[in-house]
Design an enzyme around this catalytic site. Sequence first.
Site, PDB file in Angstrom:
ATOM      1  N   HIS A  85       0.807  -1.018  -0.043  1.00 24.99           N
ATOM      2  CA  HIS A  85      -0.006  -0.262  -0.017  1.00 24.99           C
ATOM      3  C   HIS A  85       0.838   1.101   0.007  1.00 24.99           C
ATOM      4  CE1 HIS A  85       1.053  -0.561   4.212  1.00 24.99           C
ATOM      5  NE2 HIS A  85       0.894   0.685   4.479  1.00 24.99           N
ATOM      6  N   ASP A 109       0.618   4.963   1.784  1.00 26.58           N
ATOM      7  CA  ASP A 109      -0.242   5.468   3.053  1.00 26.58           C
ATOM      8  C   ASP A 109      -1.543   6.450   2.792  1.00 26.58           C
ATOM      9  OD1 ASP A 109       1.217   3.986   5.009  1.00 26.58           O
ATOM     10  OD2 ASP A 109       2.715   5.550   5.144  1.00 26.58           O
ATOM     11  N   HIS A 143       4.846   0.144   0.213  1.00 23.60           N
ATOM     12  CA  HIS A 143       5.458  -0.399   0.917  1.00 23.60           C
ATOM     13  C   HIS A 143       4.734  -1.654   1.677  1.00 23.60           C
ATOM     14  CE1 HIS A 143       3.637   2.739   3.290  1.00 23.60           C
ATOM     15  NE2 HIS A 143       3.681   1.764   4.543  1.00 23.60           N
ATOM     16  N   ARG A 145       5.390   6.579  13.757  1.00 26.33           N
ATOM     17  CA  ARG A 145       5.169   7.154  12.370  1.00 26.33           C
ATOM     18  C   ARG A 145       4.624   8.455  12.649  1.00 26.33           C
ATOM     19  NH1 ARG A 145       1.394   4.391   8.102  1.00 26.33           N
ATOM     20  NH2 ARG A 145      -0.096   6.012   8.785  1.00 26.33           N
TER      21      ARG A 145
END
Length: 305
Positions: free
Chosen positions: A106, A108, A262, A277
């Site tokens: 995907h 983000d 990723h 994150r």
Amino acid sequence: MSADGYLFHTTQLDVAPIGGRIGAEVRGFRLSDDLNDDQTAAILDALYKHKVLFFRDQHHLNDETQEAFAARLGRPVAHPTVPVREGSSYLLELDSLHGGRASSWHTDVTFVPDYPAASILRAVTSPASGGDTVWANTTAAYERLPAPLKTLVDNLWAVHTNAYDYAATRADVDQERLERHRNVFASTVYETEHPVVRIHPVTDEPTLVLGHFIKSFVGLSTRDSQTLLALLQEHVIKLENTVRWRWREGDVAIWDNRATQHYAVDDYGDQRRVMRRVTIAGDIPVALDGRSSRALKPAAISEAA
């Protein structure tokens, strides 16, 4: 900016490429919130070139300083549905004990129009084995598509949503993770229509916008959409387009979320993996023909109300 679209800078980074098409380690550099403009420009320049950068042993960073460093790269933004870590403004914690396993390809937050430009991920707790992350270069994937597929995707649009079928690609989803997906991640349903090929606002490169948030391609049935998505994803995730990182505690990865996908490899069993994150605000994608992405939900719902 320079002629190739990158930022001017004089800082010399020790950049060691890892993959042939994506990924580089920046050695001997201390990330902090007091970087000067030239150092920041050097990091961004390397990021646009290599798509994902890795920094070992940044043990001095904590939640506050990670957020402060992220603010040097752009405007930090919180996740639209998942609550931030307590005591922070933008930090998202990905804890394997609480559903923090994203083992599918995907980009983000593509279910919103202005999805993040970049992400800064810090390893807090790393398993002794396993738990790597793999990135794919979606710019290189577009460049190497066969000509007939390029012609197709150049004019193709897709609907992205956070209300996708979480269990469809997982053979062993437990009820707790499924409920978290439904009640937290998809607590507000977003749908956005994006071009499959967008122009990167800094490099001017065309890059593919795909991944697991795609619900369907505009004008195609669900079945045809699934078949086409699988075909296109195969081109994105070819090994030649990827780089894999073996995490150690204190490592930081920064990736260009507008030019990558990723995948967090879920191969570490009951070992604990904790990542934190921060994402940087993005822009609304523009297609090759100049049209822009548009929100379908919840904007469409509020307009109809």
